[in-house]
Design a protein around this motif. Sequence first.
Motif, short mmCIF file in Angstrom:
data_model
loop_
_atom_site.label_atom_id
_atom_site.label_comp_id
_atom_site.label_asym_id
_atom_site.label_seq_id
_atom_site.Cartn_x
_atom_site.Cartn_y
_atom_site.Cartn_z
N THR A 9 0.81 -1.23 0.00
CA THR A 9 0.00 0.00 0.00
C THR A 9 0.84 1.28 0.00
O THR A 9 0.29 2.38 0.16
CB THR A 9 -0.92 0.01 1.24
OG1 THR A 9 -0.11 -0.11 2.42
CG2 THR A 9 -1.91 -1.14 1.18
N PHE A 10 2.16 1.15 -0.18
CA PHE A 10 3.01 2.34 -0.14
C PHE A 10 2.58 3.29 -1.26
O PHE A 10 2.42 2.90 -2.41
CB PHE A 10 4.48 1.97 -0.30
CG PHE A 10 5.42 3.08 0.08
CD1 PHE A 10 5.76 3.31 1.39
CD2 PHE A 10 5.94 3.93 -0.89
CE1 PHE A 10 6.61 4.34 1.76
CE2 PHE A 10 6.79 4.97 -0.55
CZ PHE A 10 7.12 5.17 0.78
N PRO A 11 2.41 4.59 -0.94
CA PRO A 11 1.85 5.53 -1.92
C PRO A 11 2.77 5.77 -3.12
O PRO A 11 3.98 5.50 -3.07
CB PRO A 11 1.69 6.83 -1.12
CG PRO A 11 1.76 6.43 0.31
CD PRO A 11 2.63 5.22 0.38
N LEU A 12 2.17 6.29 -4.17
CA LEU A 12 2.95 6.75 -5.32
C LEU A 12 3.88 7.88 -4.89
O LEU A 12 3.65 8.55 -3.89
CB LEU A 12 2.03 7.28 -6.41
CG LEU A 12 0.96 6.33 -6.98
CD1 LEU A 12 0.12 7.07 -8.02
CD2 LEU A 12 1.58 5.08 -7.57
N CYS A 13 4.94 8.09 -5.65
CA CYS A 13 5.81 9.24 -5.43
C CYS A 13 5.25 10.38 -6.26
O CYS A 13 5.28 10.36 -7.49
CB CYS A 13 7.24 8.92 -5.85
SG CYS A 13 8.40 10.28 -5.57
N TRP A 14 4.72 11.40 -5.58
CA TRP A 14 4.06 12.50 -6.26
C TRP A 14 5.06 13.53 -6.77
O TRP A 14 5.97 13.92 -6.06
CB TRP A 14 3.07 13.19 -5.31
CG TRP A 14 2.16 12.23 -4.61
CD1 TRP A 14 2.15 11.90 -3.30
CD2 TRP A 14 1.12 11.45 -5.22
NE1 TRP A 14 1.17 10.98 -3.03
CE2 TRP A 14 0.51 10.68 -4.20
CE3 TRP A 14 0.63 11.33 -6.52
CZ2 TRP A 14 -0.54 9.81 -4.42
CZ3 TRP A 14 -0.42 10.46 -6.75
CH2 TRP A 14 -1.00 9.72 -5.72
#
Length: 273
Positions: A9-14
């Motif tokens: 579930t690690f977020p995208l790199c924005w």
Amino acid sequence: MIRTDWKPTFPLCWFHTPWSSSRAGGRCLSRHPDFVAAKQERNLQAAERVISDLYTDRIFDLIENHVCYDDRPLVVAPIKTPEINKNALSLAYAYAVASTFGLYVDRSIISKVTYRRDRKANNIDRLVAPTLFEGEVQSNKNYIIVDDVLTTGGTIATLKGYIEQNGGRVICTTTLAAGHGVAPLAHSGEMRQFGVKIALSEATFDGLKEKLGKQFDELDDAFRKGFHYGLQHLTEPEAQYILGQISYCKRRGEDFMDSFGKRLVQARTRAVA
């Protein structure tokens, strides 16, 4: 190991803008008139102008989804000591993120210069010359990692590993720009592309196992012994790069470990020279 496992579930790199643009006059980091002064001359005012011109409110909205104000996460950037650091963009972007959410920038963690790696380093150079870190990590504290440009994500992955191995938690990552090699991997936003998957996906990891076959364990062992992290700690862009190299060697009729292994050794030699 200098890296830690990725959570599914690690977020995208924005990111706010691409590094380069094929369109004449296209909005991008590398063409900004203050870029050189900000990146190579440690000009903080120039860096602030770059960020002011290129930032997107939508990115801060996405970051805010991961910020718990009760905990007040710290913002950290992979910066070198002031005596040798010539790049003001990472620190300026860290302060921009912190200011937006009323947070603090943690400058106690710094990157150590252990390998030679210039701005023109290619993907294989980045694999063999990871950025290492030192400094105090606040235990049980949440961190937001920021940087100026996302290339393969190796620096972010190693800083994440350092923080987590010392008791902290990394909740999300963001960069001012995404390099031309990873921008095509970005997920589409409402009007443009906003985020790159940096955490290694299960599908990509399984693809490495399938394509490498019996050579998977050999390559994994080489990474563990030489670079102090295993293949499961690769970023998604790094793993996609290796998959591309496997296909390249197959088309040329070359043994992957012979060809890729030789280039790993050559890149490592350049890094320690």
